[in-house]
Design a protein around this motif. Structure first.
Motif, PDB file in Angstrom:
ATOM      1  N   ASN A 145      -4.039   1.106  -2.699  1.00 32.42           N
ATOM      2  CA  ASN A 145      -3.615  -0.246  -2.366  1.00 32.42           C
ATOM      3  C   ASN A 145      -2.705  -0.803  -3.466  1.00 32.42           C
ATOM      4  O   ASN A 145      -2.420  -0.145  -4.461  1.00 32.42           O
ATOM      5  CB  ASN A 145      -4.805  -1.158  -2.099  1.00 32.42           C
ATOM      6  CG  ASN A 145      -5.566  -1.518  -3.362  1.00 32.42           C
ATOM      7  OD1 ASN A 145      -5.456  -0.838  -4.383  1.00 32.42           O
ATOM      8  ND2 ASN A 145      -6.344  -2.579  -3.299  1.00 32.42           N
ATOM      9  N   VAL A 202       1.625   2.191  10.431  1.00 29.29           N
ATOM     10  CA  VAL A 202       1.482   0.974   9.617  1.00 29.29           C
ATOM     11  C   VAL A 202       2.382   0.986   8.399  1.00 29.29           C
ATOM     12  O   VAL A 202       2.415   0.030   7.630  1.00 29.29           O
ATOM     13  CB  VAL A 202       0.012   0.750   9.190  1.00 29.29           C
ATOM     14  CG1 VAL A 202      -0.895   0.762  10.414  1.00 29.29           C
ATOM     15  CG2 VAL A 202      -0.439   1.761   8.161  1.00 29.29           C
ATOM     16  N   TYR A 205      -8.198   5.992  -0.862  1.00 29.70           N
ATOM     17  CA  TYR A 205      -8.899   6.642   0.254  1.00 29.70           C
ATOM     18  C   TYR A 205      -8.185   7.950   0.537  1.00 29.70           C
ATOM     19  O   TYR A 205      -6.951   7.995   0.532  1.00 29.70           O
ATOM     20  CB  TYR A 205      -8.897   5.741   1.487  1.00 29.70           C
ATOM     21  CG  TYR A 205      -9.489   6.374   2.722  1.00 29.70           C
ATOM     22  CD1 TYR A 205      -8.676   6.781   3.780  1.00 29.70           C
ATOM     23  CD2 TYR A 205     -10.865   6.582   2.824  1.00 29.70           C
ATOM     24  CE1 TYR A 205      -9.216   7.374   4.905  1.00 29.70           C
ATOM     25  CE2 TYR A 205     -11.408   7.179   3.960  1.00 29.70           C
ATOM     26  CZ  TYR A 205     -10.584   7.562   4.991  1.00 29.70           C
ATOM     27  OH  TYR A 205     -11.130   8.150   6.100  1.00 29.70           O
ATOM     28  N   ASN A 215       0.869  -1.168   0.000  1.00 29.54           N
ATOM     29  CA  ASN A 215       0.000   0.000   0.000  1.00 29.54           C
ATOM     30  C   ASN A 215       0.912   1.226   0.000  1.00 29.54           C
ATOM     31  O   ASN A 215       1.936   1.235   0.703  1.00 29.54           O
ATOM     32  CB  ASN A 215      -0.874   0.034   1.245  1.00 29.54           C
ATOM     33  CG  ASN A 215      -1.752  -1.174   1.375  1.00 29.54           C
ATOM     34  OD1 ASN A 215      -2.458  -1.562   0.449  1.00 29.54           O
ATOM     35  ND2 ASN A 215      -1.698  -1.812   2.527  1.00 29.54           N
ATOM     36  N   TYR A 230      -8.127   0.423  -4.973  1.00 28.40           N
ATOM     37  CA  TYR A 230      -8.722   1.097  -3.810  1.00 28.40           C
ATOM     38  C   TYR A 230      -7.917   2.333  -3.465  1.00 28.40           C
ATOM     39  O   TYR A 230      -6.683   2.289  -3.401  1.00 28.40           O
ATOM     40  CB  TYR A 230      -8.733   0.148  -2.614  1.00 28.40           C
ATOM     41  CG  TYR A 230      -9.110   0.799  -1.302  1.00 28.40           C
ATOM     42  CD1 TYR A 230      -8.123   1.180  -0.395  1.00 28.40           C
ATOM     43  CD2 TYR A 230     -10.442   1.046  -0.981  1.00 28.40           C
ATOM     44  CE1 TYR A 230      -8.447   1.789   0.802  1.00 28.40           C
ATOM     45  CE2 TYR A 230     -10.780   1.653   0.223  1.00 28.40           C
ATOM     46  CZ  TYR A 230      -9.781   2.017   1.104  1.00 28.40           C
ATOM     47  OH  TYR A 230     -10.123   2.619   2.292  1.00 28.40           O
ATOM     48  N   TYR A 270       0.698  -3.620   5.889  1.00 29.02           N
ATOM     49  CA  TYR A 270      -0.404  -3.855   6.836  1.00 29.02           C
ATOM     50  C   TYR A 270      -1.709  -3.484   6.155  1.00 29.02           C
ATOM     51  O   TYR A 270      -1.813  -2.421   5.551  1.00 29.02           O
ATOM     52  CB  TYR A 270      -0.185  -3.022   8.093  1.00 29.02           C
ATOM     53  CG  TYR A 270      -1.059  -3.422   9.242  1.00 29.02           C
ATOM     54  CD1 TYR A 270      -2.128  -2.619   9.637  1.00 29.02           C
ATOM     55  CD2 TYR A 270      -0.820  -4.598   9.943  1.00 29.02           C
ATOM     56  CE1 TYR A 270      -2.939  -2.982  10.690  1.00 29.02           C
ATOM     57  CE2 TYR A 270      -1.626  -4.976  10.998  1.00 29.02           C
ATOM     58  CZ  TYR A 270      -2.684  -4.167  11.375  1.00 29.02           C
ATOM     59  OH  TYR A 270      -3.479  -4.527  12.416  1.00 29.02           O
ATOM     60  N   PRO A 271      -2.732  -4.350   6.256  1.00 31.92           N
ATOM     61  CA  PRO A 271      -3.943  -4.166   5.438  1.00 31.92           C
ATOM     62  C   PRO A 271      -4.990  -3.202   5.957  1.00 31.92           C
ATOM     63  O   PRO A 271      -5.986  -2.957   5.270  1.00 31.92           O
ATOM     64  CB  PRO A 271      -4.512  -5.583   5.394  1.00 31.92           C
ATOM     65  CG  PRO A 271      -4.103  -6.185   6.696  1.00 31.92           C
ATOM     66  CD  PRO A 271      -2.725  -5.635   6.967  1.00 31.92           C
ATOM     67  N   SER A 272      -4.804  -2.628   7.133  1.00 33.77           N
ATOM     68  CA  SER A 272      -5.833  -1.728   7.657  1.00 33.77           C
ATOM     69  C   SER A 272      -5.185  -0.532   8.344  1.00 33.77           C
ATOM     70  O   SER A 272      -3.967  -0.437   8.408  1.00 33.77           O
ATOM     71  CB  SER A 272      -6.758  -2.475   8.616  1.00 33.77           C
ATOM     72  OG  SER A 272      -6.035  -2.968   9.724  1.00 33.77           O
ATOM     73  N   ASP A 273      -6.035   0.365   8.854  1.00 32.37           N
ATOM     74  CA  ASP A 273      -5.549   1.583   9.525  1.00 32.37           C
ATOM     75  C   ASP A 273      -4.586   2.352   8.629  1.00 32.37           C
ATOM     76  O   ASP A 273      -3.546   2.843   9.100  1.00 32.37           O
ATOM     77  CB  ASP A 273      -4.880   1.246  10.853  1.00 32.37           C
ATOM     78  CG  ASP A 273      -5.844   0.617  11.848  1.00 32.37           C
ATOM     79  OD1 ASP A 273      -5.417  -0.259  12.613  1.00 32.37           O
ATOM     80  OD2 ASP A 273      -7.033   1.000  11.832  1.00 32.37           O
ATOM     81  N   LEU A 274      -4.933   2.453   7.374  1.00 32.31           N
ATOM     82  CA  LEU A 274      -4.009   2.994   6.386  1.00 32.31           C
ATOM     83  C   LEU A 274      -3.800   4.492   6.517  1.00 32.31           C
ATOM     84  O   LEU A 274      -2.969   5.051   5.811  1.00 32.31           O
ATOM     85  CB  LEU A 274      -4.485   2.643   4.978  1.00 32.31           C
ATOM     86  CG  LEU A 274      -4.557   1.140   4.691  1.00 32.31           C
ATOM     87  CD1 LEU A 274      -5.062   0.902   3.270  1.00 32.31           C
ATOM     88  CD2 LEU A 274      -3.211   0.475   4.885  1.00 32.31           C
ATOM     89  N   ASP A 275      -4.552   5.149   7.391  1.00 26.90           N
ATOM     90  CA  ASP A 275      -4.343   6.569   7.625  1.00 26.90           C
ATOM     91  C   ASP A 275      -3.382   6.817   8.786  1.00 26.90           C
ATOM     92  O   ASP A 275      -3.137   7.973   9.146  1.00 26.90           O
ATOM     93  CB  ASP A 275      -5.668   7.274   7.875  1.00 26.90           C
ATOM     94  CG  ASP A 275      -6.423   6.684   9.053  1.00 26.90           C
ATOM     95  OD1 ASP A 275      -7.310   7.380   9.592  1.00 26.90           O
ATOM     96  OD2 ASP A 275      -6.152   5.527   9.418  1.00 26.90           O
TER      97      ASP A 275
END
Length: 123
Positions: A51, A109, A58, A32, A56, A100-105
């Motif tokens: 991503n 991460v 955001y 990402n 994807y 890491y796949p989440s909390d991308l903000d």
């Protein structure tokens, strides 16, 4: 992974500017890619993320509809297209890579960071 951000400079409000971030090292498409910025006297903040396959994206609310992140995995490069920049977009812009796949903000991460490129928006 090494990241090299470029493309910063002086831009007029309402104009456009495209930042690039070139990556070297491990498989680029597995990461990402996030963009962050730090304005003078402020903490670094999240701008947006794309991503690994580019399907994807955001963005933080303040840039939605004005900034677009894309990537070219064949060139190991991610882009931040800035349209209609505002004075308040003036900052040092950083690209970052993480798996890491989440909390991308969240900065935590991301494992790798570029050196930053300065964007100054003038009136």
């Amino acid at each position: 992974v090494q990241l090299q951000a470029s493309g910063g400079g002086l831009v007029q409000a309402g104009g456009s500017l495209r930042l690039s971030c070139a990556a070297s090292g491990r498989t680029f498409s597995s990461y990402n890619m996030g963009w962050f910025r730090q304005a003078p006297g402020k903490e670094r903040e999240f701008v947006g993320v794309i991503n690994g396959n580019g399907g994807y994206t955001y963005y933080t609310d303040s840039v939605k509809g004005r900034f677009t992140i894309t990537r070219d995995n064949a060139k190991n490069t991610v882009y931040l297209q800035m349209r209609s920049p505002k004075i308040e977009d003036t900052a040092v812009y950083y690209c970052a890579a993480g798996e890491y796949p989440s909390d991308l903000d969240l900065e935590d991460v991301y494992d790798y960071w570029g050196q930053g490129t300065v964007v100054t928006v003038s009136s």
